[in-house]
Design an enzyme around this catalytic site. Structure first.
Site, PDB file in Angstrom:
ATOM      1  CG  HIS A   1     -41.453 -34.140 -85.680  1.00 28.23           C
ATOM      2  ND1 HIS A   1     -42.474 -33.632 -86.445  1.00 28.23           N
ATOM      3  CD2 HIS A   1     -41.690 -35.480 -85.587  1.00 28.23           C
ATOM      4  CE1 HIS A   1     -43.288 -34.619 -86.802  1.00 28.23           C
ATOM      5  NE2 HIS A   1     -42.840 -35.753 -86.295  1.00 28.23           N
TER       6      HIS A   1
ATOM      7  CG  ASP B   1     -42.857 -39.454 -90.669  1.00 26.08           C
ATOM      8  OD1 ASP B   1     -42.002 -40.256 -90.248  1.00 26.08           O
ATOM      9  OD2 ASP B   1     -43.831 -39.065 -89.978  1.00 26.08           O
TER      10      ASP B   1
ATOM     11  CG  HIS C   1     -46.200 -37.958 -87.415  1.00 26.67           C
ATOM     12  ND1 HIS C   1     -45.560 -39.177 -87.357  1.00 26.67           N
ATOM     13  CD2 HIS C   1     -47.281 -38.052 -86.622  1.00 26.67           C
ATOM     14  CE1 HIS C   1     -46.238 -39.984 -86.534  1.00 26.67           C
ATOM     15  NE2 HIS C   1     -47.288 -39.325 -86.081  1.00 26.67           N
TER      16      HIS C   1
ATOM     17  CG  ASP D   1     -44.675 -42.527 -89.344  1.00 27.06           C
ATOM     18  OD1 ASP D   1     -44.555 -42.229 -90.557  1.00 27.06           O
ATOM     19  OD2 ASP D   1     -44.307 -41.773 -88.422  1.00 27.06           O
TER      20      ASP D   1
HETATM   21 ZN   LIG Z   1     -43.750 -39.873 -88.187  1.00 25.34          ZN
END
Ligand SMILES: [Zn+2]
Length: 344
Positions: free
Chosen positions: A124, A161, A163, A248
């Site tokens: 991120h 991931d 996200h 995740d």
């Molecule tokens: Zn994540």
């Protein structure tokens, strides 16, 4: 088949206090690898701190200074999710340097593949700011490093991931030498990662987003990998594959609503490994991103190493999802992504 791992206790010193991204995550992975005897089968790769010049391949100088000064001041919050302690800057330098070292070990042929077990995570982090538990973008830095140090022209980054790796996408959005592909729950944090974000200028088509509805499990991820990621990778023909490995996506993880099992991760890793074997002499580097259910994380990382070692016996202590989700039909989504990226 030699698989390497990067680890150093410095990664435990990034103290986040009351948080989901905690040192316990890495401690659990390492102790699980030790207890199961797998660690002895792996080649240890010692990390080093990334240099300022290496961080600067991705990040702006003022931002690097901000992170360093925040640590010197005793720590603090850089955004609503991202906190630093006094040792976080050093840990972050070693996280970026760890992925660099893993990449070097693979490129120099010391190991066939490697997994950097680092924190803080990276995907991120943008050139100018910290986000979503990430300080420096470890995978993006390693990719830039590999382009310049080894004179590579085509690197594939696969990000599973849960996200979207907004930072990695941003770094390479206009760079045709790096193809970034991400599977992620959508809509979800951080909000980016729609199908029509495909890259700009000469890099149009080298960002491949696969935004998935919640509830997707092993079968849907298999479908996505087989029908999109494999053909995209073959067309791009990378010389190195980097993986933003976030666990995740596991069904027991509380940060999102996907339904992958440990077995499902092993299946994905197997596809990625086969791609690396076929396209780039097996050159494959994993870097740890998310994964917040400690048991699922440790078991999934172990399963990843098993696949990298060529083992077929995958233990899945948690089994399949215990939630009764209606499995979404992703056929229309896959069709739309194929149309966007001329895969039909
Ligand atoms: Zn994540």
């Amino acid at each position: 088949m030699k698989a390497g791992f990067v680890y150093d206790p410095i990664y435990l010193k990034h103290d986040t206090g009351q948080h989901v991204e905690i040192a316990r995550r890495l401690e659990a992975i390492i102790s699980h690898l030790e207890q199961t005897g797998l660690k002895q089968q792996l080649t240890a790769i010692k990390p080093r701190p990334a240099t300022i010049a290496e961080l600067s391949l991705v990040h702006h100088e003022q931002y690097i200074s901000l992170v360093r000064e925040t640590a010197q001041r005793g720590g603090g919050w850089l955004d609503m999710d991202t906190v630093m302690s006094p040792d976080s800057y050093d840990a972050a330098l070693y996280a970026a340097g760890g992925v660099i070292k893993a990449t070097e070990a693979v490129m120099n042929g010391e190991v066939n593949s490697a997994f950097a077990l680092v924190r803080p995570p990276g995907h991120h982090a943008t050139p100018r700011r910290a986000m979503g538990f990430c300080l420096f973008n470890n995978v993006a830095i390693a990719a830039k490093y590999a382009l310049s140090k080894f004179g590579l022209e085509h690197i594939l980054i696969i990000d599973f991931d849960v996200h979207h790796g907004n930072g990695t996408q941003e770094v390479f959005y206009d760079n045709p030498q790096v193809l970034y592909t991400s599977t992620h729950q959508y809509p979800h944090y951080p909000g980016t990662g729609s199908i029509d974000e495909t890259g700009s200028g000469t890099a149009k088509g080298t960002t491949v987003n696969i935004p998935l509805p919640s509830g997707c499990g092993d079968a849907e991820y298999q479908q996505v990998f087989q029908q999109i990621i494999v053909p995209v990778a073959k067309r791009f023909n990378p010389q190195l594959i980097l993986v933003s490995a976030g666990y995740d996506t596991h069904w027991a993880d509380e940060l999102a609503l996907m339904q992958i099992s440990v077995t499902g991760f092993a299946q994905m890793v197997k596809i990625i490994k086969e791609l690396a074997d076929e396209l780039c002499s097996g050159r494959l580097v994993f870097s740890l991103e998310g994964g917040y259910n400690i048991t699922a994380l440790a078991a999934s990382v172990k399963a990843t190493f098993e696949v990298l070692l060529g083992n077929t016996n995958i233990e899945d202590p948690l089994g399949q999802t215990r939630y009764r989700w209606t499995v979404p039909n992703i056929d229309p989504l896959i069709k739309a992504i194929k149309e966007t990226h001329n895969l039909l």
